[in-house]
Design an enzyme around this catalytic site. Structure first.
Site, PDB file in Angstrom:
ATOM      1  CG  HIS A 175      21.168 -42.785 -11.757  1.00  0.00           C
ATOM      2  ND1 HIS A 175      21.526 -44.116 -11.860  1.00  0.00           N
ATOM      3  CD2 HIS A 175      20.999 -42.536 -10.448  1.00  0.00           C
ATOM      4  CE1 HIS A 175      21.542 -44.651 -10.639  1.00  0.00           C
ATOM      5  NE2 HIS A 175      21.224 -43.709  -9.769  1.00  0.00           N
ATOM      6  CD  GLU A 232      12.903 -20.862  -7.035  1.00  0.00           C
ATOM      7  OE1 GLU A 232      12.290 -21.583  -7.837  1.00  0.00           O
ATOM      8  OE2 GLU A 232      12.824 -19.613  -7.064  1.00  0.00           O
ATOM      9  CD  GLU A 283      12.818 -17.628 -13.213  1.00  0.00           C
ATOM     10  OE1 GLU A 283      11.598 -17.560 -13.368  1.00  0.00           O
ATOM     11  OE2 GLU A 283      13.365 -17.482 -12.092  1.00  0.00           O
ATOM     12  CG  ASN A 343       0.731   1.810   3.790  1.00  0.00           C
ATOM     13  OD1 ASN A 343      -0.380   1.894   3.281  1.00  0.00           O
ATOM     14  ND2 ASN A 343       1.814   2.373   3.271  1.00  0.00           N
ATOM     15  N   GLY A 344       0.001  -1.721   6.494  1.00  0.00           N
ATOM     16  CA  GLY A 344       0.362  -2.676   7.533  1.00  0.00           C
ATOM     17  C   GLY A 344      -0.828  -3.539   7.917  1.00  0.00           C
ATOM     18  CE  LYS A 379       6.290 -11.281 -10.028  1.00  0.00           C
ATOM     19  NZ  LYS A 379       7.373 -12.143  -9.522  1.00  0.00           N
ATOM     20  CE  LYS A 439      14.096 -17.002  -9.257  1.00  0.00           C
ATOM     21  NZ  LYS A 439      12.965 -17.774  -8.935  1.00  0.00           N
ATOM     22  CD1 TRP A 484      -1.067  -4.880  -4.168  1.00  0.00           C
ATOM     23  CD2 TRP A 484      -0.601  -6.259  -2.491  1.00  0.00           C
ATOM     24  NE1 TRP A 484      -0.684  -6.070  -4.706  1.00  0.00           N
ATOM     25  CE2 TRP A 484      -0.392  -6.931  -3.706  1.00  0.00           C
ATOM     26  CE3 TRP A 484      -0.372  -6.937  -1.303  1.00  0.00           C
ATOM     27  CZ2 TRP A 484       0.038  -8.256  -3.765  1.00  0.00           C
ATOM     28  CZ3 TRP A 484       0.053  -8.242  -1.363  1.00  0.00           C
ATOM     29  CH2 TRP A 484       0.251  -8.886  -2.580  1.00  0.00           C
ATOM     30  NE  ARG A 513       4.727   1.288  -1.889  1.00  0.00           N
ATOM     31  CZ  ARG A 513       5.615   1.237  -0.910  1.00  0.00           C
ATOM     32  NH1 ARG A 513       6.795   1.762  -1.071  1.00  0.00           N
ATOM     33  NH2 ARG A 513       5.324   0.665   0.222  1.00  0.00           N
ATOM     34  CB  CYS A 527      -0.859   0.028   1.244  1.00  0.00           C
ATOM     35  SG  CYS A 527      -1.803  -1.464   1.496  1.00  0.00           S
TER      36      CYS A 527
HETATM   37  C1  G6P Z   1       5.978 -17.164 -14.278  1.00  0.00           C
HETATM   38  C2  G6P Z   1       6.923 -16.350 -13.425  1.00  0.00           C
HETATM   39  C3  G6P Z   1       7.533 -17.230 -12.336  1.00  0.00           C
HETATM   40  C4  G6P Z   1       6.423 -17.880 -11.523  1.00  0.00           C
HETATM   41  C5  G6P Z   1       5.439 -18.652 -12.412  1.00  0.00           C
HETATM   42  C6  G6P Z   1       4.210 -19.076 -11.643  1.00  0.00           C
HETATM   43  O1  G6P Z   1       6.694 -18.101 -15.006  1.00  0.00           O
HETATM   44  O2  G6P Z   1       7.956 -15.808 -14.233  1.00  0.00           O
HETATM   45  O3  G6P Z   1       8.331 -16.437 -11.477  1.00  0.00           O
HETATM   46  O4  G6P Z   1       6.984 -18.760 -10.590  1.00  0.00           O
HETATM   47  O5  G6P Z   1       4.989 -17.817 -13.475  1.00  0.00           O
HETATM   48  O6  G6P Z   1       3.518 -17.933 -11.256  1.00  0.00           O
HETATM   49  P1  G6P Z   1       2.520 -17.854 -10.075  1.00  0.00           P
HETATM   50  O7  G6P Z   1       2.060 -16.420 -10.064  1.00  0.00           O
HETATM   51  O8  G6P Z   1       1.381 -18.787 -10.394  1.00  0.00           O
HETATM   52  O9  G6P Z   1       3.199 -18.250  -8.820  1.00  0.00           O
END
Ligand code: G6P
Length: 611
Positions: free
Chosen positions: A507, A484, A491, A100-101, A606, A488, A74, A27, A2
């Site tokens: 394997h 993960e 990506e 906010n909060g 995103k 990262k 938000w 934001r 927010c």
């Molecule tokens: C996209 C984003 C990832 C995310 C995935 C799932 O590929 O780039 O960062 O993990 O979607 O998104 P979600 O909003 O469902 O967690």
């Protein structure tokens, strides 16, 4: 999260507030509103949607005023709609507040005030606060004192600004855990949650501290503690530009979000642990608790990073709650004619709450009779609305495309769920539960400790920025962390990276190992530490470059690995909350070295709202 803007001075307030709110749009938010004092009354305009919609509203119903407050919300409590948008007013309509909060004890405050005959109009925690201030205002006849007394009763976090037509030449601001900055100019004063909202008007600012209460008039300002003692803060000069401010001084949103994690992890568990009972409560699941406690099976479905969080969840839930768990890519689940029973619980995990495949999987599971629970970040998102029940992770808006803080908050939500189900089903004792809860609460400080000095990761990143491939290996809870970590890296740096269970390396991937292959081992001192040591030896024997994420006191791996990144110890099932931090940093700094667009990597989105 927010955003807040407030103004008192000699100029028309509307353009100042609207412009400030626009500067906070980055934001993320779902509704916007403002309140002003005009003709001895409080006037409010607010609506779900964008600041531009609010602006249109102000053009249709123009204000004439030189004092006002504005907010972008938000959603955390209550869906994003016109009613729940800020500002909120008390019952008499004479106090308006933006917040906010999260007020954790808003339920208790609300019940008490309702018993006293006060009627509430929204689902928000914020309304409880403005009604409480109003109750004290009636007693004290002094707005600033009423704010201080009300805030003394509040648990949780707040950045607030309050105005009232009963004291029309005053703006009161206060904070705890949510930033607020005062802007100072000749005959006019500003307050905002973020300096970017006001820096166009003044660069002279005071950053409020926790439990500060500031009173702004056209003649000056005064800052006091909640306990009514005057405090002096130095006026600082802002020298950096707006874009830098938005990123909180960090070079990229991703780095900012990585560094926010001590806070966001805390926010995800705030008010949800019951220490004395060694358990957790998740209000959003109340109605489905009987089904959850007796679930025959849990199926977790998600995409990308959220899917990795689901894998950690599988390990936790099976071990501690003794419920069989399957984890599936949502894109596969939706098309493969899955067998679902009515006593199955399907958990969909999605940061955005809008991912098309995850949404389709949710609909498929519902159609087949399962109870469907969501773990989402964005309140009021489609997935949050369509699930039978859910848990919000409260990580705040995530702007960097590569998910970081949402991942760790998803892990917190899954840990809380595991603790709650393990206790309810009798597989976790009260003492064990207490230990889990205490350890969870200790995680934010351990995250801060990791983030305090990132020089070792930066050095490593410069050494490996030229790599073409990388292998990430882990076992148990840290196998998903390896996936993960690899995700990262690929990506944002476009280096090809694979995550594997460390023992599975034999394997196939072992064939790739030579002196040019960086191999990242995620190797905290857990139940299978010894086994990971053997896997490290296998890599070393083939001249692979070993980078190991280890606990501070790990003398064995420290001797073996080419490079180590140290983290504090925690319980095994919580360790991905810590191991993922250096993995995120490593990917980040490598990508920066390679000159990549970290926040918006090529070809990625995103929120993937297409199949
Ligand atoms: C996209 C984003 C990832 C995310 C995935 C799932 O590929 O780039 O960062 O993990 O979607 O998104 P979600 O909003 O469902 O967690």
């Amino acid at each position: 999260m927010c955003g807040i803007v407030g103004y008192i001075g000699f100029r028309e307030v509307t353009p100042i507030v609207i412009d400030g709110l626009k500067r906070l749009e980055y934001r993320g938010y779902d509704s916007a509103g403002m309140a002003v004092l005009t003709n001895s009354s409080v006037k409010i305009l607010k609506r779900a949607g964008k600041v531009a919609d609010l602006e249109t509203l102000t053009e249709m119903h123009p204000f004439v005023s030189t004092i006002g407050i504005g907010h972008t919300r938000w959603a955390t409590h209550g869906v994003p709609n016109d009613v729940n948008a800020h500002p909120h007013v008390d019952q008499t309509g004479s106090i308006a507040l933006v917040h906010n909060g999260i007020i954790e004890n808003h339920g208790a405050i609300r019940q008490r005030l309702e018993r006293d005959g006060i009627t509430f109009h929204t689902d928000t925690d914020t309304e409880a606060l403005v009604q409480l201030i109003s109750a004290f205002f009636d007693i004290t006849n002094n707005l600033e004192q009423a704010v201080r007394l009300a805030l003394q009763e509040v648990d949780g976090t707040f950045g607030i600004v309050v105005i009232s037509n009963r004291e029309p030449d005053k703006l009161i601001a206060a904070r705890r855990g949510s930033p607020l900055v005062l802007g100072i100019n000749d005959g006019e004063y500003f307050v905002a949650s973020d300096a970017s909202a006001i820096v166009g008007h003044t660069r002279q600012v005071i950053f409020l501290e926790d439990d500060d209460v500031a009173t702004l008039t056209r003649d000056g300002y005064e800052v006091k503690t909640l306990g009514d003692e005057v405090v002096e803060h130095e006026i600082e000069e802002i020298t950096y530009d707006i874009e830098q401010i938005e990123k909180g001084g960090f070079e990229h949103f991703m780095l900012k979000e990585i560094h926010e994690q001590a806070q966001t992890i805390m926010d995800s568990m705030r008010g949800r642990l019951i220490l004395e009972k060694g358990t957790a409560k998740l209000g959003g699941l109340r109605e489905v608790m009987p089904v959850l406690n007796n679930a025959r099976r849990i199926i977790i479905t998600a995409c990308g990073t959220s899917w990795h969080a689901g894998l950690v969840g599988e390990y936790m839930l099976e071990h501690y709650a003794r419920i069989p768990v399957e984890v599936e890519y949502a894109s596969e689940f939706r098309y493969r004619d899955p067998i679902i029973h009515e006593d199955d619980v399907v958990i969909v995990i999605s940061q955005s709450g809008e991912t098309a495949d995850t949404l389709a999987a949710l609909r498929e599971a519902k159609k087949r009779g399962a109870t469907v629970i969501g773990i989402c970040n964005v309140v009021g998102s489609t997935i949050a609305r369509e699930t039978h029940a859910g848990v919000y992770i409260h990580a705040g808006p995530e702007i960097g495309v590569a998910s970081t803080k949402a991942f760790t908050s998803q892990l917190v939500a899954l840990s809380l769920l595991t603790l709650m189900l393990g206790r309810n089903r009798g597989f976790i004792s009260i003492d064990e539960g207490k230990q889990f809860a205490e350890e969870l609460l200790a995680i934010p400080d351990k995250v801060s400790e990791i983030l305090k000095d990132t020089s070792a990761v930066q050095e490593l990143a410069s050494k490996y920025a030229g790599a073409n491939n990388a292998l990430y290996l882990g076992r148990g809870y840290n196998f998903p962390a390896a996936l993960e970590g690899a995700l990262k890296l690929k990506e944002i740096s476009y280096i090809h990276a694979e995550g594997y269970p460390a023992a599975e390396m034999k394997h196939g991937p072992i064939a790739l190992i030579d002196e040019n292959m960086p191999v990242v081992f995620i190797a905290p001192q857990d139940r299978i530490h010894e086994k990971v040591i053997s896997n490290i030896q296998e890599v070393k024997a083939r001249k692979g470059q070993v980078i190991a994420i280890v606990n501070h006191e790990d003398d064995v791996i420290s001797q073996m690995a080419g490079h180590i990144l140290c983290i504090p110890r925690t319980l095994d099932f919580l360790s991905p909350l810590l191991t993922s931090i250096p993995l995120q940093l490593l990917a980040y700094y490598i990508a920066v070295h390679r000159g990549c667009n970290v926040d918006q990597p090529r070809n990625l989105a995103k929120s993937v709202t297409v199949e």
